[in-house]
Design an enzyme around this catalytic site. Structure first.
Site, PDB file in Angstrom:
ATOM      1  N   LYS A  87       9.253 -13.072  -4.693  1.00 28.64           N
ATOM      2  CA  LYS A  87       9.338 -12.851  -3.247  1.00 28.64           C
ATOM      3  C   LYS A  87       9.105 -14.182  -2.536  1.00 28.64           C
ATOM      4  O   LYS A  87       7.979 -14.663  -2.441  1.00 28.64           O
ATOM      5  CB  LYS A  87       8.307 -11.822  -2.771  1.00 28.64           C
ATOM      6  CG  LYS A  87       8.685 -11.294  -1.391  1.00 28.64           C
ATOM      7  CD  LYS A  87       7.535 -10.963  -0.499  1.00 28.64           C
ATOM      8  CE  LYS A  87       6.837 -12.128   0.086  1.00 28.64           C
ATOM      9  NZ  LYS A  87       7.618 -12.973   1.021  1.00 28.64           N
ATOM     10  N   PRO A  88      10.205 -14.790  -2.025  1.00 29.69           N
ATOM     11  CA  PRO A  88      10.027 -16.062  -1.312  1.00 29.69           C
ATOM     12  C   PRO A  88       9.464 -15.825   0.083  1.00 29.69           C
ATOM     13  O   PRO A  88       9.444 -14.693   0.561  1.00 29.69           O
ATOM     14  CB  PRO A  88      11.457 -16.614  -1.232  1.00 29.69           C
ATOM     15  CG  PRO A  88      12.348 -15.413  -1.278  1.00 29.69           C
ATOM     16  CD  PRO A  88      11.608 -14.337  -2.049  1.00 29.69           C
ATOM     17  N   ALA A  89       9.015 -16.899   0.732  1.00 31.69           N
ATOM     18  CA  ALA A  89       8.497 -16.772   2.096  1.00 31.69           C
ATOM     19  C   ALA A  89       9.629 -16.324   3.027  1.00 31.69           C
ATOM     20  O   ALA A  89      10.762 -16.787   2.920  1.00 31.69           O
ATOM     21  CB  ALA A  89       7.927 -18.104   2.551  1.00 31.69           C
TER      22      ALA A  89
ATOM     23  N   ARG B  22       7.880 -24.322  -9.828  1.00 36.09           N
ATOM     24  CA  ARG B  22       6.624 -24.505 -10.573  1.00 36.09           C
ATOM     25  C   ARG B  22       6.234 -23.225 -11.307  1.00 36.09           C
ATOM     26  O   ARG B  22       5.438 -23.246 -12.239  1.00 36.09           O
ATOM     27  CB  ARG B  22       5.479 -24.855  -9.605  1.00 36.09           C
ATOM     28  CG  ARG B  22       5.621 -26.187  -8.970  1.00 36.09           C
ATOM     29  CD  ARG B  22       4.300 -26.776  -8.570  1.00 36.09           C
ATOM     30  NE  ARG B  22       3.513 -25.966  -7.660  1.00 36.09           N
ATOM     31  CZ  ARG B  22       2.518 -26.466  -6.935  1.00 36.09           C
ATOM     32  NH1 ARG B  22       2.235 -27.753  -7.003  1.00 36.09           N
ATOM     33  NH2 ARG B  22       1.817 -25.702  -6.148  1.00 36.09           N
TER      34      ARG B  22
ATOM     35  N   GLY C 106      -0.194 -19.674  -1.635  1.00 35.37           N
ATOM     36  CA  GLY C 106      -0.257 -19.358  -0.211  1.00 35.37           C
ATOM     37  C   GLY C 106      -1.678 -19.528   0.286  1.00 35.37           C
ATOM     38  O   GLY C 106      -2.468 -20.263  -0.311  1.00 35.37           O
TER      39      GLY C 106
ATOM     40  N   CYS D 131      -0.654 -28.180   1.177  1.00 32.43           N
ATOM     41  CA  CYS D 131      -1.997 -27.801   0.729  1.00 32.43           C
ATOM     42  C   CYS D 131      -2.776 -29.027   0.262  1.00 32.43           C
ATOM     43  O   CYS D 131      -3.994 -29.011   0.267  1.00 32.43           O
ATOM     44  CB  CYS D 131      -1.887 -26.784  -0.402  1.00 32.43           C
ATOM     45  SG  CYS D 131      -0.835 -27.373  -1.719  1.00 32.43           S
TER      46      CYS D 131
ATOM     47  N   TRP E  77       6.209 -21.081   2.538  1.00 30.85           N
ATOM     48  CA  TRP E  77       7.384 -21.690   3.179  1.00 30.85           C
ATOM     49  C   TRP E  77       7.366 -23.213   3.140  1.00 30.85           C
ATOM     50  O   TRP E  77       8.355 -23.847   3.437  1.00 30.85           O
ATOM     51  CB  TRP E  77       7.464 -21.241   4.650  1.00 30.85           C
ATOM     52  CG  TRP E  77       6.156 -21.436   5.385  1.00 30.85           C
ATOM     53  CD1 TRP E  77       5.191 -20.486   5.565  1.00 30.85           C
ATOM     54  CD2 TRP E  77       5.647 -22.643   5.960  1.00 30.85           C
ATOM     55  NE1 TRP E  77       4.109 -21.034   6.225  1.00 30.85           N
ATOM     56  CE2 TRP E  77       4.368 -22.358   6.486  1.00 30.85           C
ATOM     57  CE3 TRP E  77       6.154 -23.942   6.100  1.00 30.85           C
ATOM     58  CZ2 TRP E  77       3.584 -23.315   7.130  1.00 30.85           C
ATOM     59  CZ3 TRP E  77       5.371 -24.898   6.731  1.00 30.85           C
ATOM     60  CH2 TRP E  77       4.110 -24.577   7.238  1.00 30.85           C
ATOM     61  N   ASN E  78       6.226 -23.836   2.813  1.00 29.73           N
ATOM     62  CA  ASN E  78       6.134 -25.283   3.080  1.00 29.73           C
ATOM     63  C   ASN E  78       6.921 -26.146   2.093  1.00 29.73           C
ATOM     64  O   ASN E  78       7.430 -27.193   2.471  1.00 29.73           O
ATOM     65  CB  ASN E  78       4.665 -25.725   3.198  1.00 29.73           C
ATOM     66  CG  ASN E  78       3.866 -25.468   1.954  1.00 29.73           C
ATOM     67  OD1 ASN E  78       4.261 -24.682   1.099  1.00 29.73           O
ATOM     68  ND2 ASN E  78       2.735 -26.127   1.837  1.00 29.73           N
TER      69      ASN E  78
END
Ligand code: NAD
Length: 491
Positions: free
Chosen positions: A186-188, A171, A240, A296, A162-163
């Site tokens: 599959k997105p957040a 990407r 993730g 991250c 999600w960030n």
């Protein structure tokens, strides 16, 4: 505070809140949907269809059916589609940035930067699509010939956090399109809107049906599990947390899937006594505060040479203490809310632990009461070595500062983590800079700068931060496999 008419219009115009499967926008087979919240207000922005296992397999069906024709599609055309998508994202930057701020919380200026950064992966890989090549060489013994060629890996499952709601998708999508792979994305669950908006843009610029299938879902493990258990899938690219990455690796072993893993980090920010301190402090604010610290590559531990540690901490505290918190849509906001209460509780706990062990709060220190998940930009000085904040990923606007003695000790402490994504180093001594960058166990280094991300560069980590690279010339290789042909020329 409520969602304004303008905000609602931007959501309605850019997002179809459904599943994109085989070129159609569908409701979930269960009819279920889930709410997407504005983290600055706690209000639900819109409801999105909630994919089931059945929907996930329908998405893989569509991706599998589209694979052969897409692999045959002329590389130039694949590149042109990416280029048109880049153009459209840039044209719609303001609306898409607002959409991102609404679902994720970061200030509008940062969302605009992410749209530019995220879109750039599409432009970069539009240029790489026509540079996929092979080799023809003579066998060392002299008689035969060696021919190698590159093929798309095949249908891929892409899972994003999600960030960075857009860039973590582009990407992967950029190189997959360029290479000729089809996708199930599959997105957040917390931030699916930016990815649904991107799917719409790609549809508008002519991406054939079934190449990209998007399945927002609240049951990530079941939907992803069903797709990964199906032998038609060839690859998983995951961004993730490290624990989820490990689970996926174990699952992927059943079908020996190709994997790219962009996982967590615990970035050291190392400042030597010969550094330009003003530059180091400026770099520190960027490396710490970009994305509200929810990155991250956020600087997680500030390791500063004893001689300058206090001065550095005081300078950083002055800068961090002057940042203004607010809903990302407010023009004067420098720092938005954290993504949810879980994240804020974790940050609070890490700060309390460090202070309980003797760390000194030099700026901020706590949550802001009222609506939204706000946490003050915080600097803690003289953080004891056994504090949890030095070993865990903070994912919030908190900078723990600790001092080191020799260069070797600085490097050893920087490497003293299971993670190895990025490190930042500030020094004006060239020989030291070269020694230190060689000694750091990471995939990326910011040398006298607090920002490393660049679509033209290979992004990725070592150790428990994962493997594989996104961006740069390396990025497309993740979506290609090599075939070798031994040729007898009759000599
Ligand atoms: P997360 O691991 O909780 O979730 C990431 C994605 O995985 C989400 O889409 C989620 O729904 C899905 N997911 C969760 N459990 C799953 C399961 N069992 N099977 C399949 N999918 C599953 O991470 P997050 O909280 O969304 O993101 C934060 C983490 O991501 C941080 O650790 C951060 O460092 C990392 N991150 C890494 C990079 C990088 O490039 N290295 C970039 C951004 C974020």
């Amino acid at each position: 505070m409520t969602t304004s008419d303008h905000e609602q219009r931007v959501i309605d115009e850019n997002v179809v809140p459904r599943l994109q499967i085989g070129g159609e926008w569908r409701d979930a087979s269960s009819g279920a949907s889930f709410g997407v919240e504005d983290p600055a207000t706690g209000r639900v922005l819109c409801r999105v269809s909630d994919a089931t296992e059945e929907d996930a397999l329908a998405a893989l069906d569509a991706a599998s059916r589209a694979q052969a024709a897409w692999a045959d599609h002329p590389p130039r055309e694949r590149g042109e589609i990416l280029r048109r998508a880049w153009q459209l994202l840039i044209e719609r930057r303001d609306d898409l940035a607002l959409l991102m701020t609404l679902e994720m919380g970061k200030p509008l200026a940062e969302s605009r930067t992410e749209i530019t950064y995220g879109a750039e992966f599409l432009r970069w890989f539009s240029e790489e699509a026509v540079r996929i090549d092979g080799r023809w060489s003579r066998e060392p013994g002299g008689s035969g010939r060696l021919l190698t060629m590159k093929h798309p890996v095949g249908p891929c499952l892409l899972i994003t956090p999600w960030n960075f709601p857009l860039a973590m998708g582009t990407r992967k999508i950029g190189p997959a399109i360029a290479a000729g792979c089809t996708m199930v994305l599959k997105p957040a669950q917390l931030t699916p809107l930016s990815m649904l908006a991107l799917a719409r843009v790609l549809e508008e610029v002519g991406l054939p049906a079934g190449v990209l299938n998007v399945i927002p879902s609240t049951s990530a493990s079941r939907t992803a599990g069903a797709v990964m258990a199906d032998p038609r899938l060839r690859k998983v690219s995951f961004t993730g947390s490290t624990p989820v990455g490990r689970t996926l690796m174990a699952q992927a072993s059943q079908n020996l899937l190709r994997m790219s893993m962009e996982l967590g980090g615990n970035a050291p920010f190392v400042v030597f006594e010969d550094a330009d301190l003003d530059r180091a402090i400026e770099g520190a604010v960027i490396a710490k505060m970009r994305n509200i610290g929810e990155s991250c590559v956020a600087a997680n531990r500030f390791l500063v040479a004893e001689a300058v540690a206090e001065e550095f901490a005081a300078g950083l505290a002055a800068k961090m203490g002057s940042l203004r918190m607010g809903r990302g849509t407010e023009p004067e906001a420098d720092v938005g809310p954290l993504i949810d209460e879980d994240q804020r509780s974790k940050v609070t706990e890490l700060v309390e632990d460090a202070v309980g062990r003797g760390g000194k709060v030099l700026a901020g220190g706590g949550r802001r009461e009222g609506a939204g998940y706000f946490f003050e930009p915080t600097v803690i000085g003289a953080v004891p070595d056994d504090s949890k904040i030095l070993s865990e990923e903070v994912f919030g606007p908190v900078a723990p500062v600790t001092a080191f003695g020799t260069e070797d000790e600085g490097v050893a402490r920087a490497n003293g983590t299971e993670y190895g994504l990025v490190a930042y180093v500030f020094t004006r001594d060239l020989e030291r800079a070269l020694r230190v960058v060689e000694g750091l166990e990471v995939g990326m280094i910011g040398l006298n700068r607090g920002l490393v991300s660049n679509p033209a560069a290979p992004f990725g980590g070592v150790k428990q931060s994962g493997f594989g690279r996104e961006g740069g010339r390396e990025g497309i290789e993740e979506y290609l496999s090599t075939k070798y042909v031994a040729v007898d020329t009759g000599e």
